[in-house]
Write a protein that holds these residues in place. Structure first.
Motif, PDB file in Angstrom:
ATOM      1  N   TRP A  38      19.980  -1.633 -34.640  1.00 33.34           N
ATOM      2  CA  TRP A  38      20.215  -1.630 -36.087  1.00 33.34           C
ATOM      3  C   TRP A  38      21.344  -2.599 -36.454  1.00 33.34           C
ATOM      4  O   TRP A  38      21.278  -3.293 -37.472  1.00 33.34           O
ATOM      5  CB  TRP A  38      20.559  -0.218 -36.577  1.00 33.34           C
ATOM      6  N   LEU A  39      22.387  -2.632 -35.642  1.00 35.75           N
ATOM      7  CA  LEU A  39      23.497  -3.549 -35.907  1.00 35.75           C
ATOM      8  C   LEU A  39      23.051  -5.006 -35.822  1.00 35.75           C
ATOM      9  O   LEU A  39      23.548  -5.859 -36.567  1.00 35.75           O
ATOM     10  CB  LEU A  39      24.653  -3.286 -34.943  1.00 35.75           C
ATOM     11  N   ARG A  40      22.127  -5.303 -34.940  1.00 37.15           N
ATOM     12  CA  ARG A  40      21.600  -6.672 -34.852  1.00 37.15           C
ATOM     13  C   ARG A  40      20.740  -7.007 -36.068  1.00 37.15           C
ATOM     14  O   ARG A  40      20.615  -8.173 -36.444  1.00 37.15           O
ATOM     15  CB  ARG A  40      20.792  -6.832 -33.561  1.00 37.15           C
ATOM     16  N   LEU A  41      20.129  -5.997 -36.698  1.00 36.89           N
ATOM     17  CA  LEU A  41      19.288  -6.223 -37.885  1.00 36.89           C
ATOM     18  C   LEU A  41      20.100  -6.322 -39.185  1.00 36.89           C
ATOM     19  O   LEU A  41      19.606  -6.825 -40.183  1.00 36.89           O
ATOM     20  CB  LEU A  41      18.271  -5.083 -38.028  1.00 36.89           C
ATOM     21  N   LEU A  42      21.344  -5.841 -39.164  1.00 38.81           N
ATOM     22  CA  LEU A  42      22.140  -5.793 -40.389  1.00 38.81           C
ATOM     23  C   LEU A  42      22.285  -7.137 -41.118  1.00 38.81           C
ATOM     24  O   LEU A  42      22.126  -7.185 -42.338  1.00 38.81           O
ATOM     25  CB  LEU A  42      23.525  -5.203 -40.108  1.00 38.81           C
ATOM     26  N   PRO A  43      22.612  -8.236 -40.440  1.00 37.74           N
ATOM     27  CA  PRO A  43      22.740  -9.498 -41.182  1.00 37.74           C
ATOM     28  C   PRO A  43      21.446  -9.886 -41.910  1.00 37.74           C
ATOM     29  O   PRO A  43      21.477 -10.303 -43.071  1.00 37.74           O
ATOM     30  CB  PRO A  43      23.090 -10.527 -40.107  1.00 37.74           C
ATOM     31  N   LEU A  44      20.315  -9.719 -41.241  1.00 38.03           N
ATOM     32  CA  LEU A  44      19.037 -10.055 -41.866  1.00 38.03           C
ATOM     33  C   LEU A  44      18.765  -9.138 -43.053  1.00 38.03           C
ATOM     34  O   LEU A  44      18.363  -9.596 -44.127  1.00 38.03           O
ATOM     35  CB  LEU A  44      17.895  -9.956 -40.850  1.00 38.03           C
ATOM     36  N   LEU A  45      18.996  -7.841 -42.898  1.00 42.13           N
ATOM     37  CA  LEU A  45      18.773  -6.893 -43.991  1.00 42.13           C
ATOM     38  C   LEU A  45      19.705  -7.176 -45.163  1.00 42.13           C
ATOM     39  O   LEU A  45      19.310  -7.063 -46.319  1.00 42.13           O
ATOM     40  CB  LEU A  45      18.950  -5.461 -43.484  1.00 42.13           C
TER      41      LEU A  45
END
Length: 134
Positions: A38-45
Motif C-alpha cells: 500500500w505504501l508503494r501505491l500511495l504516490p500513484l494514488l
C-alpha cells in the motif's frame, strides 16, 4: 534537452515504475495487499486523486460569502463596536467612513467595499458625512 527528459520519463521511467507496482488483478486483490505494498501505491494514488480533483474543480459551485460575519478583526473585544465622531470636528468638508469592515484605515473608508461587493454580491458602500460651510 527538456523535451528529451520529458520523453524519457514518459517512455521509459513511467512504464518501468508502473510495472513494479503491486496492482492486483481484481478488486478483491486490494484487500490482500500488505502495508508495504500500500505504501508503494500511495504516490500513484495521490497523483490520481489530485488529477481527479483538478478535473472536477471547474464544475464545483463557487463559494459566496453571503450570510457570513462581516467584521473579521476590528475591535472584536467590544460588543457592539461604536465609533462616535462630532461633525463639528471634521477637518475637511467631506469624510467617508467604512461600513464593510474591510478598510485598512478603519473607520475611514479606503474603497475596500468595492472588492467586498464584487466577491459577495453585496451592495454596501461608505457612510459619507458632509460638513456645511456657513
Amino acid at each position: 534537452m527538456v523535451l528529451e527528459t520529458i520523453s524519457r520519463i514518459i517512455k521509459i521511467q513511467l512504464p518501468a515504475y508502473l510495472k513494479k507496482l503491486p496492482l492486483p488483478e481484481t478488486i478483491g486483490g486490494f484487500a490482500r495487499l500488505t502495508v508495504s505494498e500500500w505504501l508503494r501505491l500511495l504516490p500513484l494514488l495521490g497523483i490520481l486523486a489530485l488529477l481527479g480533483y483538478l478535473t472536477i474543480r471547474p464544475f464545483l459551485p463557487k463559494k459566496k460569502q453571503k450570510d457570513c460575519i462581516i467584521n473579521l478583526k476590528i475591535q472584536k473585544e467590544t460588543r457592539p463596536v461604536v465609533n462616535e465622531i462630532d461633525i463639528e470636528d471634521l477637518s475637511s468638508t467631506t469624510v467617508c467612513y467604512c461600513r464593510c469592515w474591510r478598510s485598512k484605515r478603519f473607520p475611514v473608508c479606503d474603497g475596500s467595499h468595492k472588492k467586498h461587493n464584487q466577491l459577495t454580491g453585496d451592495n454596501v458602500g461608505p457612510l459619507v458625512l458632509k460638513k456645511k460651510i456657513l
